[in-house]
Motif scaffolding. Structure first.
Motif, mmCIF file in Angstrom:
data_model
loop_
_atom_site.group_PDB
_atom_site.id
_atom_site.type_symbol
_atom_site.label_atom_id
_atom_site.label_comp_id
_atom_site.label_asym_id
_atom_site.label_seq_id
_atom_site.Cartn_x
_atom_site.Cartn_y
_atom_site.Cartn_z
ATOM 1 N N MET A 61 -4.081 -3.703 -6.785
ATOM 2 C CA MET A 61 -3.314 -2.496 -6.437
ATOM 3 C C MET A 61 -2.131 -2.318 -7.371
ATOM 4 S SD MET A 61 -3.443 -2.360 -2.243
ATOM 5 C CE MET A 61 -2.936 -4.055 -1.957
ATOM 6 N N ASP A 105 -3.942 9.864 -2.833
ATOM 7 C CA ASP A 105 -4.900 9.673 -1.737
ATOM 8 C C ASP A 105 -6.297 9.300 -2.202
ATOM 9 O OD1 ASP A 105 -2.937 10.310 0.040
ATOM 10 O OD2 ASP A 105 -3.449 12.454 0.134
ATOM 11 N N ILE A 142 0.848 -1.203 0.000
ATOM 12 C CA ILE A 142 0.000 0.000 0.000
ATOM 13 C C ILE A 142 0.884 1.255 0.000
ATOM 14 C CG2 ILE A 142 -1.565 1.376 1.429
ATOM 15 C CD1 ILE A 142 -2.965 -1.228 2.219
ATOM 16 N N LYS A 143 1.975 1.226 0.790
ATOM 17 C CA LYS A 143 2.861 2.394 0.855
ATOM 18 C C LYS A 143 3.463 2.696 -0.511
ATOM 19 C CE LYS A 143 5.345 0.850 4.313
ATOM 20 N NZ LYS A 143 6.418 0.831 5.363
ATOM 21 N N TYR A 173 -7.316 7.077 -4.236
ATOM 22 C CA TYR A 173 -7.522 5.636 -4.546
ATOM 23 C C TYR A 173 -8.075 4.917 -3.317
ATOM 24 C CZ TYR A 173 -6.605 0.927 -6.262
ATOM 25 O OH TYR A 173 -6.747 -0.387 -6.663
ATOM 26 N N LYS A 208 0.594 3.705 -3.086
ATOM 27 C CA LYS A 208 -0.001 5.002 -2.792
ATOM 28 C C LYS A 208 0.842 6.132 -3.382
ATOM 29 C CE LYS A 208 -2.448 7.220 1.013
ATOM 30 N NZ LYS A 208 -3.769 6.849 0.512
ATOM 31 N N SER A 209 2.162 5.869 -3.482
ATOM 32 C CA SER A 209 3.029 6.894 -4.060
ATOM 33 C C SER A 209 2.745 7.077 -5.544
ATOM 34 C CB SER A 209 4.510 6.514 -3.841
ATOM 35 O OG SER A 209 4.835 5.369 -4.585
ATOM 36 N N PHE A 252 -8.344 1.691 -1.355
ATOM 37 C CA PHE A 252 -7.696 0.382 -1.232
ATOM 38 C C PHE A 252 -8.628 -0.697 -0.661
ATOM 39 C CE2 PHE A 252 -4.157 3.295 -1.403
ATOM 40 C CZ PHE A 252 -3.227 2.631 -2.184
ATOM 41 N N LYS A 268 2.474 10.255 -0.001
ATOM 42 C CA LYS A 268 1.316 11.101 -0.197
ATOM 43 C C LYS A 268 0.156 10.606 0.665
ATOM 44 C CE LYS A 268 2.557 12.063 -4.987
ATOM 45 N NZ LYS A 268 2.126 11.977 -6.393
ATOM 46 N N GLY A 269 -0.573 11.545 1.235
ATOM 47 C CA GLY A 269 -1.773 11.168 1.970
ATOM 48 C C GLY A 269 -1.491 10.863 3.405
ATOM 49 N N LEU A 295 -1.349 4.608 8.712
ATOM 50 C CA LEU A 295 -1.351 3.341 7.971
ATOM 51 C C LEU A 295 -1.193 2.156 8.909
ATOM 52 C CD1 LEU A 295 0.841 4.327 4.890
ATOM 53 C CD2 LEU A 295 -1.639 3.978 4.952
#
Length: 379
Positions: free
Chosen positions: A311, A299, A290-291, A301, A294-295, A303, A358-359, A365
């Motif tokens: 993903m 934000d 996820i980390k 999206y 997410k980049s 999950f 980001k986010g 998390l």
């Protein structure tokens, strides 16, 4: 004209003491009905004496003043041979009574009288000529093949016994009509045709009532048998239907059980992924992915509910929007994603520095990861 012989028992005998003659009063010599006749070839036909043909004045008149013979001569009796054959005569009082022709008779020959009184000669046999017409019909339940018309009585023979024997003799004042056979040794009982079970059969006249009763009883039995067979067929049909339903239900049950067993196996496999260290590894793998993803996706999206492959595909699409991943295998997607991340510039791999992700922050998390982990355990 055909020649026929009918037989009847001698009744009401009386001996004239003055002359020694033997008288028989009111003897029945013929009656209406259907009777069997046989020819020299052994062929039997059923011939009818119907009331309109037998009980006519012209036929009754022929029974008056006719010669009595001992047995049947081989020729018709007349004035040229009467001295040879004649052993007596009938009276002139022939008349119709209860469907019969009756007449008195007198035997004049001593030898014949002695034989009658000793029982050697017991019956009369009427010799007559007739026209036979092949007209089929039924008279009082008895079928016939032809009709006798213009019946003319020629003589009355005193015989030892009727062709049918004493067992079929009629008692009282009834006439008994029997078959005359060419052979003295051949004996043929009086018979009649009856309709039994859809077929005409010839039987002894004395057995008609018994046969009809047996046929009635047999019909009742056949009817009951048919009813039982119908019920058995009905029950067998129901059993077959129930068995078919049972087979169908069993097949459905087997199919459902197979599905349940398959789901159990899938569930066991799925649960095994989240037991002990496997759950921790799965959570750690998902959070790390996820980390990184997410980049790429930012934000916005969502999950939630996405698989690892979903993903990775989303991240790949941000770099190469034209690539078609719908028909690509997981191995292809994994390899493409790993290569894409590996070739990214270090400064832009925000997933490894925390501050550049980001986010959500790292702590956020990790908090969501714990929630996901607890949710999996509860499942």
């Amino acid at each position: 004209m055909l020649t026929r012989y009918d037989s009847a028992p001698i009744n009401n005998l009386r001996l004239d003491q003055q002359t020694g003659y033997l008288h028989a009063d009111n003897v029945p010599i013929a009656r209406v009905g259907v009777f069997p006749y046989i020819n020299a070839k052994g062929q039997v036909t059923m011939e009818a004496k119907l009331p309109d043909d037998l009980l006519t004045d012209s036929t009754i008149e022929t029974a008056n003043s006719k010669p009595i013979t001992e047995d049947h001569p081989k020729e018709a009796v007349n004035s040229r041979n009467s001295e040879k054959y004649m052993k007596g005569f009938t009276a002139d009082n022939a008349h119709a009574e209860n469907g019969m022709i009756k007449v008195d008779m007198t035997i004049t020959n001593k030898d014949l009288i002695d034989r009658v009184l000793k029982g050697d000669k017991q019956e009369l046999s009427i010799g007559f000529s007739t026209n036979n017409y092949p007209v089929k019909g039924n008279y009082k339940g008895m079928t016939y093949d032809s009709i006798q018309k213009n019946i003319q009585i020629n003589h009355i023979a005193v015989v030892k016994r009727g062709r049918a024997g004493h067992s079929v003799r009629l008692t009282g004042d009834s006439a008994e009509m029997l078959i005359e056979d060419e052979s003295e040794e051949q004996k043929l009982m009086e018979t009649t045709k009856v309709h039994v079970n859809g077929t005409d059969i010839t039987v002894a006249s004395q057995d008609v009532d018994k046969l009809m009763k047996l046929d009635s009883d047999n019909s009742d039995s056949n009817k009951k048998i048919a009813e039982y067979e119908a019920k058995i067929k009905e029950y067998k049909s129901k059993v077959a239907a129930l068995q078919a339903n049972a087979d169908e239900a069993q097949a459905s049950a087997d199919k459902s059980q197979a599905k349940a067993d398959s789901l159990d196996k899938e569930l066991a496999t799925y649960k095994s992924k989240f037991e002990g260290d496997a759950l921790d590894k799965a959570v750690e793998e998902r959070m790390n992915l996820i980390k990184v993803v997410k980049s790429y996706v930012g934000d916005s999206y969502d999950f939630k509910g996405k698989s690892l492959e979903d993903m990775k595909k989303a991240a790949i699409k941000t770099v190469n929007d034209s690539i078609d991943l719908d028909n690509k295998s997981n191995e292809y997607v994994n390899a493409y994603f790993d290569s894409m991340v590996a070739n990214r510039k270090p400064s832009s791999v925000v997933g490894y520095t925390g501050a550049e992700i980001k986010g959500d922050s790292l702590s956020d998390l990790e908090s969501k990861a714990m929630e996901a982990r607890n949710s999996i355990y509860n499942y």
